[in-house]
Motif scaffolding. Structure first.
Motif, mmCIF file in Angstrom:
data_model
loop_
_atom_site.group_PDB
_atom_site.id
_atom_site.type_symbol
_atom_site.label_atom_id
_atom_site.label_comp_id
_atom_site.label_asym_id
_atom_site.label_seq_id
_atom_site.Cartn_x
_atom_site.Cartn_y
_atom_site.Cartn_z
ATOM 1 N N ASN A 144 0.845 -1.200 0.000
ATOM 2 C CA ASN A 144 0.000 0.000 0.000
ATOM 3 C C ASN A 144 0.877 1.245 0.000
ATOM 4 O O ASN A 144 1.257 1.761 1.038
ATOM 5 N N THR A 186 0.118 4.176 -0.758
ATOM 6 C CA THR A 186 -0.534 5.407 -0.298
ATOM 7 C C THR A 186 -0.556 5.523 1.227
ATOM 8 O O THR A 186 -1.039 6.506 1.765
ATOM 9 N N ASP A 187 -0.050 4.511 1.916
ATOM 10 C CA ASP A 187 0.068 4.564 3.371
ATOM 11 C C ASP A 187 0.749 5.881 3.784
ATOM 12 O O ASP A 187 1.841 6.180 3.321
ATOM 13 N N PRO A 188 0.078 6.669 4.633
ATOM 14 C CA PRO A 188 0.640 7.988 4.998
ATOM 15 C C PRO A 188 2.057 7.888 5.573
ATOM 16 O O PRO A 188 2.863 8.800 5.376
HETATM 17 C C1 LIG Z 1 -3.933 2.134 1.877
HETATM 18 O O1 LIG Z 1 -3.732 3.042 2.929
HETATM 19 C C2 LIG Z 1 -4.645 4.123 2.943
HETATM 20 C C3 LIG Z 1 -4.243 5.053 4.043
HETATM 21 O O2 LIG Z 1 -4.011 4.401 5.258
HETATM 22 C C4 LIG Z 1 -6.049 3.583 3.130
HETATM 23 O O3 LIG Z 1 -6.972 4.641 3.116
HETATM 24 C C5 LIG Z 1 -6.376 2.602 2.009
HETATM 25 O O4 LIG Z 1 -7.622 2.026 2.248
HETATM 26 C C6 LIG Z 1 -5.310 1.528 1.933
HETATM 27 N N1 LIG Z 1 -5.542 0.711 0.757
HETATM 28 C C7 LIG Z 1 -5.484 -0.611 0.773
HETATM 29 C C8 LIG Z 1 -5.712 -1.295 -0.520
HETATM 30 O O5 LIG Z 1 -5.267 -1.249 1.812
#
Ligand SMILES: *[C@@H]1O[C@H](CO)[C@@H](O)[C@H](O)[C@H]1NC(C)=O
Length: 122
Positions: A33, A35-37
């Motif tokens: 992931n 996009t993990d902050p």
């Molecule tokens: C990835 O991390 C973001 C932020 O924590 C979250 O909003 C999102 O649902 C995550 N995506 C997956 C596929 O786990």
């Protein structure tokens, strides 16, 4: 016979000593992931650290992909999109270690490649 064994022992010692310390042991896994902050924050931090020593004054955009390796802490290998002063984007490669994810003082920037980097298979 004894001499032969002795020579093998020397050769083995030399071989081990000559293996670069920078060789990356196994255990790297793709960061699922991106996009993990926390991952994005690490990328931003790496660009900030680089700017302290580099003279290109990069502007962090986002981490686009990366790998991680659990060690005594976590090693990260990140591909970062950053903007140069004149506005063009480049992909940079940062290697960093974070010993404790709850303590930013335990981060170390190991390398930062400030040239455009072609990504293969990420
Ligand atoms: C990835 O991390 C973001 C932020 O924590 C979250 O909003 C999102 O649902 C995550 N995506 C997956 C596929 O786990």
């Amino acid at each position: 016979m004894k001499i032969a064994i002795f020579l093998v022992a020397i050769a083995t010692t030399i071989y081990v000593a000559a293996t670069p310390a920078t060789a990356i042991p196994g255990g790297w896994s793709k960061i699922k992931n991106i996009t993990d902050p926390h991952i994005q924050e690490l990328g931003e931090w790496a660009v900030m650290e680089h700017n302290k020593v580099g003279n290109d004054n990069l502007k962090f955009q986002k981490v686009v992909s990366g790998k991680q390796q659990i060690v005594n802490g976590v090693n990260y290998y990140l591909f970062i999109d950053a903007m140069q002063l004149e506005g063009s984007h480049g992909t940079y490669r940062a290697v960093l270690l974070e010993e404790d994810s709850s303590n930013p003082n335990t981060r170390k920037l190991i390398s930062f490649n400030s040239k455009n980097w072609v990504m293969h298979g990420y």
